[in-house]
Design an enzyme around this catalytic site. Structure first.
Site, PDB file in Angstrom:
ATOM      1  N   HIS A  59       0.840  -1.199   0.000  1.00  0.00           N
ATOM      2  CA  HIS A  59       0.000   0.000   0.000  1.00  0.00           C
ATOM      3  C   HIS A  59       0.877   1.253   0.000  1.00  0.00           C
ATOM      4  O   HIS A  59       0.862   2.024   0.962  1.00  0.00           O
ATOM      5  CB  HIS A  59      -0.933   0.000   1.203  1.00  0.00           C
ATOM      6  CG  HIS A  59      -1.875  -1.159   1.242  1.00  0.00           C
ATOM      7  ND1 HIS A  59      -1.488  -2.428   1.597  1.00  0.00           N
ATOM      8  CD2 HIS A  59      -3.202  -1.242   0.961  1.00  0.00           C
ATOM      9  CE1 HIS A  59      -2.535  -3.244   1.540  1.00  0.00           C
ATOM     10  NE2 HIS A  59      -3.577  -2.550   1.156  1.00  0.00           N
ATOM     11  N   GLU A 240      -8.677  -5.292  -5.101  1.00  0.00           N
ATOM     12  CA  GLU A 240      -7.692  -6.201  -4.482  1.00  0.00           C
ATOM     13  C   GLU A 240      -8.053  -7.672  -4.733  1.00  0.00           C
ATOM     14  O   GLU A 240      -7.184  -8.541  -4.706  1.00  0.00           O
ATOM     15  CB  GLU A 240      -7.605  -5.945  -2.968  1.00  0.00           C
ATOM     16  CG  GLU A 240      -6.940  -4.620  -2.620  1.00  0.00           C
ATOM     17  CD  GLU A 240      -6.873  -4.333  -1.113  1.00  0.00           C
ATOM     18  OE1 GLU A 240      -6.093  -3.455  -0.733  1.00  0.00           O
ATOM     19  OE2 GLU A 240      -7.616  -4.959  -0.321  1.00  0.00           O
TER      20      GLU A 240
HETATM   21  C1  DHB Z   1      -8.756  -0.708   5.166  1.00  0.00           C
HETATM   22  C2  DHB Z   1      -8.747  -1.765   4.259  1.00  0.00           C
HETATM   23  C3  DHB Z   1      -7.665  -1.994   3.434  1.00  0.00           C
HETATM   24  O1  DHB Z   1      -7.610  -2.957   2.480  1.00  0.00           O
HETATM   25  C4  DHB Z   1      -6.549  -1.219   3.554  1.00  0.00           C
HETATM   26  O2  DHB Z   1      -5.498  -1.541   2.804  1.00  0.00           O
HETATM   27  C5  DHB Z   1      -6.535  -0.142   4.424  1.00  0.00           C
HETATM   28  C6  DHB Z   1      -7.645   0.104   5.238  1.00  0.00           C
HETATM   29  C7  DHB Z   1      -9.904  -0.457   6.066  1.00  0.00           C
HETATM   30  O3  DHB Z   1     -10.946  -1.090   5.932  1.00  0.00           O
HETATM   31  O4  DHB Z   1      -9.786   0.350   6.961  1.00  0.00           O
HETATM   32 FE    FE Z   2      -5.716  -2.987   1.264  1.00  0.00          FE
END
Ligand code: DHB
Ligand code: FE
Length: 284
Positions: A59, A240
């Protein structure tokens, strides 16, 4: 020869890592989520592989927007948990498997997939949260892990079809490694969620459950779904889910074998802003 015995699919959410690390798993909000992984932790203990090939997305942690590989394979001896803004998670360093990773890189690149070779990388929640969900809080992770990072953050992202074909190429590669290794392949990320814009908070239970059904029974058909359908139906971060098709493409039935056995299926909302889905499939 090495062989893929099972595939595991699970969402990742940073708040799940925080709940574990801060001892909140039995709080009413989190208890039903973690209960969905009780079977999985038991299964991992009874079916510990020699290596996990872990498909995940970074990320903007290891790869900034300066350089964005579509597919990147970790060939390092170890990977340190990343600092994502609150300090690194208190989880073990991830041990790699450089020999198998280098073999898979060689084989998959020769099967015409362009992989970036990564010799140094910190791993973020995309990798550490699935390990925590499946393994709990051990002193050391139960086996080496080959991290395989897919770009689903910056467009253009790879199609489900390409991910599915790549999974098949990875299975070929594993089969030609000259050592008797039991390998699991994990597809992580998803399910429906959108973290930004007017649709932030979007969850689509119907889409998610249909995705799980089709991933089990009609993966080749599911691979044909265009990326815009993921975004429309599952939200901007729902994309994703294409990573799950890499793991599914590596199962035996895709290369002429028998349909896998469904060992476990779980779906839960909410977990932060994300729907959490989970499957364990075993080759028979
Ligand atoms: C959230 C989900 C994710 O896939 C991510 O990478 C960051 C945050 C979330 O739901 O807060
Ligand atoms: Fe994520």
């Amino acid at each position: 020869m090495a062989r893929i015995s099972a595939s595991v699919y699970t969402s990742h959410v940073p708040a799940i890592g925080a709940a574990l690390d801060m001892g909140k798993t039995q709080e009413p909000y989190w208890q039903p989520l973690f209960a969905g992984y009780d079977y999985s932790k038991q299964w991992m203990k009874q079916n510990t592989p020699d290596v996990i090939f872990l498909v995940f997305n970074d990320h903007a942690t290891a790869f900034s927007l300066d350089m964005i590989p579509t597919f990147a394979i970790g060939t390092a001896a170890q990977y340190t948990p990343a600092d994502e803004g609150w300090g690194p998670r208190p989880v073990p360093v991830v041990q790699g498997h450089p020999e198998l990773a280098a073999h898979i890189a060689q084989s998959v690149i020769q099967q015409d997939f362009d992989l970036t070779i990564v010799n140094k990388m910190d791993v973020d929640h995309g990798l550490t949260v699935p390990l925590s969900l499946m393994c709990g809080q051990p002193q050391a992770w139960p086996c080496p892990v080959i991290p395989f990072a897919v770009n689903v953050v910056q467009y253009p992202v790879p199609s489900g079809q390409r991910c599915f074909n790549l999974g098949k190429a990875i299975a070929n590669a594993v089969q030609t490694f000259d050592a008797d290794l039991n390998v699991h392949i994990w597809g992580t990320g998803g399910m429906s969620h959108q973290l930004q814009g007017p649709r932030a908070g979007l969850i689509n239970k119907q889409f998610d459950n249909a995705f799980l059904d089709r991933l089990i029974a009609d993966p080749a058909g599911l691979a044909k779904m265009p990326h815009i359908d993921y975004v429309r139906e599952a939200g901007s971060e729902g994309i994703e889910l294409v990573m799950w098709l890499i793991a599914r493409g590596a199962m035996s039935d895709i290369s002429g074998g028998k349909a896998p056995e469904v060992k476990h299926r779980f779906y839960h909302v909410p977990a932060s802003n994300t729907a959490v889905g989970h499957l364990i499939l075993e080759n028979v």
